[in-house]
Design a protein around this motif. Structure first.
Motif, PDB file in Angstrom:
ATOM      1  N   ALA A 166       1.058  -1.111  -0.169  1.00 27.27           N
ATOM      2  CA  ALA A 166      -0.455  -0.049  -0.145  1.00 27.27           C
ATOM      3  C   ALA A 166       1.168   0.650   0.132  1.00 27.27           C
ATOM      4  O   ALA A 166       2.070   1.432   0.602  1.00 27.27           O
ATOM      5  N   TYR A 167       0.454   2.169  -0.418  1.00 28.76           N
ATOM      6  CA  TYR A 167       0.798   3.325  -0.356  1.00 28.76           C
ATOM      7  C   TYR A 167       0.141   4.802  -0.870  1.00 28.76           C
ATOM      8  O   TYR A 167      -1.010   4.889  -0.936  1.00 28.76           O
ATOM      9  N   PHE A 168       0.685   5.461   0.004  1.00 25.04           N
ATOM     10  CA  PHE A 168      -0.148   6.991   0.530  1.00 25.04           C
ATOM     11  C   PHE A 168       0.622   8.186   0.383  1.00 25.04           C
ATOM     12  O   PHE A 168       1.648   7.763   1.435  1.00 25.04           O
ATOM     13  N   ASP A 169       0.601   9.018  -0.088  1.00 24.52           N
ATOM     14  CA  ASP A 169       1.219  10.273   0.076  1.00 24.52           C
ATOM     15  C   ASP A 169       0.420  10.973   0.061  1.00 24.52           C
ATOM     16  O   ASP A 169      -0.510  11.501  -0.619  1.00 24.52           O
ATOM     17  N   ILE A 170       0.389  11.904   1.652  1.00 21.90           N
ATOM     18  CA  ILE A 170      -0.466  12.842   1.619  1.00 21.90           C
ATOM     19  C   ILE A 170       0.725  14.080   1.915  1.00 21.90           C
ATOM     20  O   ILE A 170       1.854  14.349   2.513  1.00 21.90           O
ATOM     21  N   ASP A 171       0.212  15.300   1.571  1.00 21.95           N
ATOM     22  CA  ASP A 171       0.741  16.099   1.735  1.00 21.95           C
ATOM     23  C   ASP A 171      -0.451  17.702   1.580  1.00 21.95           C
ATOM     24  O   ASP A 171      -1.185  17.642   0.467  1.00 21.95           O
ATOM     25  N   SER A 172      -0.161  18.168   2.477  1.00 22.17           N
ATOM     26  CA  SER A 172      -0.872  19.663   2.636  1.00 22.17           C
ATOM     27  C   SER A 172      -2.068  19.452   2.416  1.00 22.17           C
ATOM     28  O   SER A 172      -3.232  19.647   2.188  1.00 22.17           O
ATOM     29  N   CYS A 173      -2.877  17.934   3.628  1.00 19.15           N
ATOM     30  CA  CYS A 173      -4.149  17.054   4.377  1.00 19.15           C
ATOM     31  C   CYS A 173      -4.342  17.845   5.709  1.00 19.15           C
ATOM     32  O   CYS A 173      -3.244  17.393   6.223  1.00 19.15           O
TER      33      CYS A 173
END
Length: 327
Positions: free
Chosen positions: A132-139
């Motif tokens: 699994a991959y999560f890329d979270i930016d400015s959330c």
């Protein structure tokens, strides 16, 4: 998230509401090859907001809310086969008040978006699509019923490398763990983020093999009703976490701010209660222990998401790495 491009469908400036089934169903088949762009739309009050199979869906300036089950759900790829998993990315969008997880999918990208008020997790790995991959930016991930983010690196006993990147984001006031990392092998990077006031641990990492780095982040006020510490780490292979220029403090319930097996490599960081974990200081004397950081409340301090400012008298003022260069 992933974005397939051999076939592209577009939905723009539309309202997809009140359907007994899916608001949007994106089916790329076993081998994938479907990309869907959704711009400026509302997907609400359906059974499922967006259902994805072997496809990549990207939404921008869109609200996905009030669906009775998942806001977004997608399949994972099958181990040992060519079956394609699903990916979903949200930009400048809102995923709110859905009846189960806001997002349940193996690949999730988030930029400048709000995930809030969902009855389940804000975002859940839902089976690791070959890691699994999560890329979270400015959330901002806040006020979700089971927790903030849950990401793993394993499916059906088969190991794959997973990834969690959390940049310039806030995970707060969720009714469970803020960030939960679990599975076989997981690369976790948290930078410039605030993880605060969650009912469970701020960060809970229970992974066979993990590479975890936390930089320029604040983890505070967590484990309000349950949990094992502000940042709990257990790696079966003995991999640890590297923490720099951060604050970990004010964990509730007389729990330590650091807990678990570790080890922890800590530099230029304030840890109010380090507990009994193994701490290595690469720069001896650079850390502050057993001091209250004196933080303000979570609010808009001018960044992309709410943060907690250092108040007058904080021992953390001017205590970071003197060689630090902002990104």
């Amino acid at each position: 998230g992933q974005y397939a491009s051999s076939v592209v469908a577009e939905v723009r400036d539309s309202s997809l509401t009140g359907n007994l089934g899916n608001g949007v169903a994106a089916d790329g088949g076993y081998y994938g090859g479907l990309g869907v762009d959704i711009d400026g739309s509302e997907i609400s009050d359906n059974k499922l907001g967006i259902s994805i199979y072997g496809a990549g869906v990207r939404v921008r300036d869109t609200t996905i809310s009030g669906n009775s089950e998942y806001g977004i759900i997608g399949n994972a790829g099958a181990p040992g086969s060519n079956q394609v998993g699903s990916g979903f990315s949200a930009q400048d969008s809102v995923i709110a008040d859905n009846g189960m997880d806001g997002v349940r999918i193996g690949g999730f990208g988030c930029a400048r978006s709000l995930v809030t008020g969902n009855a389940g997790w804000g975002a859940n790995y839902g089976g690791a699509s070959r890691g699994a991959y999560f890329d979270i930016d400015s959330c901002t991930i806040t006020g979700n019923g089971e927790g903030g983010l849950y990401v793993g690196g394993e499916i059906s006993g088969v190991s794959y490398v997973g990834r969690l990147v959390l940049d310039n984001s806030t995970v707060s006031q969720n009714d469970g763990v803020g960030v939960y990392a679990a599975g076989f092998e997981l690369d976790t990077k948290i930078s410039g983020s605030t993880i605060s006031d969650n009912e469970g641990s701020g960060v809970l990492a229970d992974v066979y093999s993990i590479v975890a780095t936390i930089n320029n982040s604040t983890i505070t006020g967590n484990a309000r009703s349950s949990g094992t510490g502000g940042f709990y780490l257990y790696s079966y292979t003995g991999n640890g976490a590297t923490i720099r220029d951060s604050i970990i403090a004010n964990t509730a319930g007389n729990l330590p701010d650091l807990a678990g097996k570790g080890p922890f490599t800590v530099d230029y960081t304030l840890v109010e209660d380090p507990g009994k974990v193994d701490i290595t200081e690469t720069t001896p004397g650079s850390n502050i222990f057993e001091r209250d950081p004196v933080l303000g409340s979570l609010q808009d301090n001018g960044g992309p998401t709410p943060t907690q400012a250092l108040l007058a008298g904080s021992p953390a003022i001017d205590a970071g790495d003197p060689a630090f260069t902002p990104p």
